[in-house]
Scaffold this motif. Sequence first.
Motif, short mmCIF file in Angstrom:
data_model
loop_
_atom_site.label_atom_id
_atom_site.label_comp_id
_atom_site.label_asym_id
_atom_site.label_seq_id
_atom_site.Cartn_x
_atom_site.Cartn_y
_atom_site.Cartn_z
N LEU A 65 1.30 85.93 -38.07
CA LEU A 65 1.47 87.32 -38.56
C LEU A 65 1.28 88.23 -37.67
O LEU A 65 0.38 88.17 -36.61
N PRO A 66 1.86 89.53 -37.52
CA PRO A 66 1.68 90.84 -36.75
C PRO A 66 0.05 91.04 -37.05
O PRO A 66 -0.52 90.85 -38.36
N ASN A 67 -0.54 91.79 -36.11
CA ASN A 67 -1.77 92.28 -36.65
C ASN A 67 -1.98 93.94 -36.06
O ASN A 67 -2.78 94.42 -35.36
N PRO A 68 -1.08 94.75 -36.82
CA PRO A 68 -1.25 95.92 -36.81
C PRO A 68 -2.73 96.60 -37.01
O PRO A 68 -3.30 96.27 -38.33
N ASN A 69 -3.35 97.14 -36.24
CA ASN A 69 -4.74 98.06 -36.65
C ASN A 69 -5.84 96.80 -37.07
O ASN A 69 -6.64 97.31 -37.94
N GLY A 70 -5.46 95.55 -36.64
CA GLY A 70 -6.48 94.61 -37.15
C GLY A 70 -6.39 94.12 -38.46
O GLY A 70 -7.31 93.63 -39.02
#
Length: 361
Positions: free
Chosen positions: A339-344
């Motif tokens: 999965l993507p990990n925007p801003n943790g």
Amino acid sequence: MGLTPYIAAPPVPAPSVEQAWLQLVQARVEASLAELLELPDESRLDIRWTQALGYVREYVLRPTWRMRPALLLAGYCLARGSASVPAGLWRFAAGMELLHAFQSIHEDAAEQTVLRRGGLTLHHVLAPGATGQHLSVVVGDHLFARAMETLLSSQLPGAAQASRYYLRLCRYTAVGRYVDLEQGGARLGPGGVVQALRLARMKMVREGLASALVCGGMLAGANADLRLRLARVGCHVGLAYELREQLLGLFGEPRSSEKAPRCDFIRGRRTFPVVAAWSRAVPEVRWELESLWGLPIERRDEAALARVRQLVEGAGGRSATERLVARASHGAVRALAELPNPNGLRELVQALIGQLAHRIA
């Protein structure tokens, strides 16, 4: 007179990020639920219904984890790439909780459960005996209608699509519940392991873990690939949850704060640990398991339960189930890494899943 020395109280540890997230979700969703169950258009219909609606509010607002709304919000934030959420998302999350309450009320009536979330089940609150069960089914129907109103009026761009997806999975849940009640679970016989695992997969949809993540992504405008990856995470977690529940249903201590009777043997369920044991057992053990499951309910006592546990563990049913739980848990971690990990935010989802795993361990 001597002075009493001052002893400082030990510092209270600050909540972790996922705990703070859960606390925020609980507060916001429960506020939405309380508002949704204030129904002025029904207040003068009948005094008996007004009283019943008070019982319903108390039931729906009992303390609980609110994990489905937390995962809905997490799926939304992952897809959106931001921790900021619109007000309508809280309303949609509350609608999901109303749907879950409707399912729980009907399940409790069907299984004649006594306790849930630290209090009496709704049919016991409403009236004694069969009357209470009948009334609770009607209340469940009312909550289903209120949930539909809520989901479709959340004023989110993808609300209709996400609602259709969630309701389709609710249909699968009904199939799993029907098979479970009609046959008492999977069969003891050839092909039973495949059937038991298939039934576990259908039943895990009931918890809404996979569908909550996917619905969050849909509401944020996630593309088909991201929705599929969110579904993989949720399905692995849901299967691990369901199989762990089945282990607790046979080997765990009765959880009087939740359901009674808790034991799947007393309820006559042929869950995966039992079926897996039967498939691995020698003929004598198979015959004894079948005999024990054929006992009338009044003879399924502690001695019979102890023997069932001994046979299932000795034949490898418990270890086979634990291996599947571990495999599903590892699958969730692998799927999560994609999965993507925007801003943790991916770490937040992993921590939420860890909270869920701790809850069911």
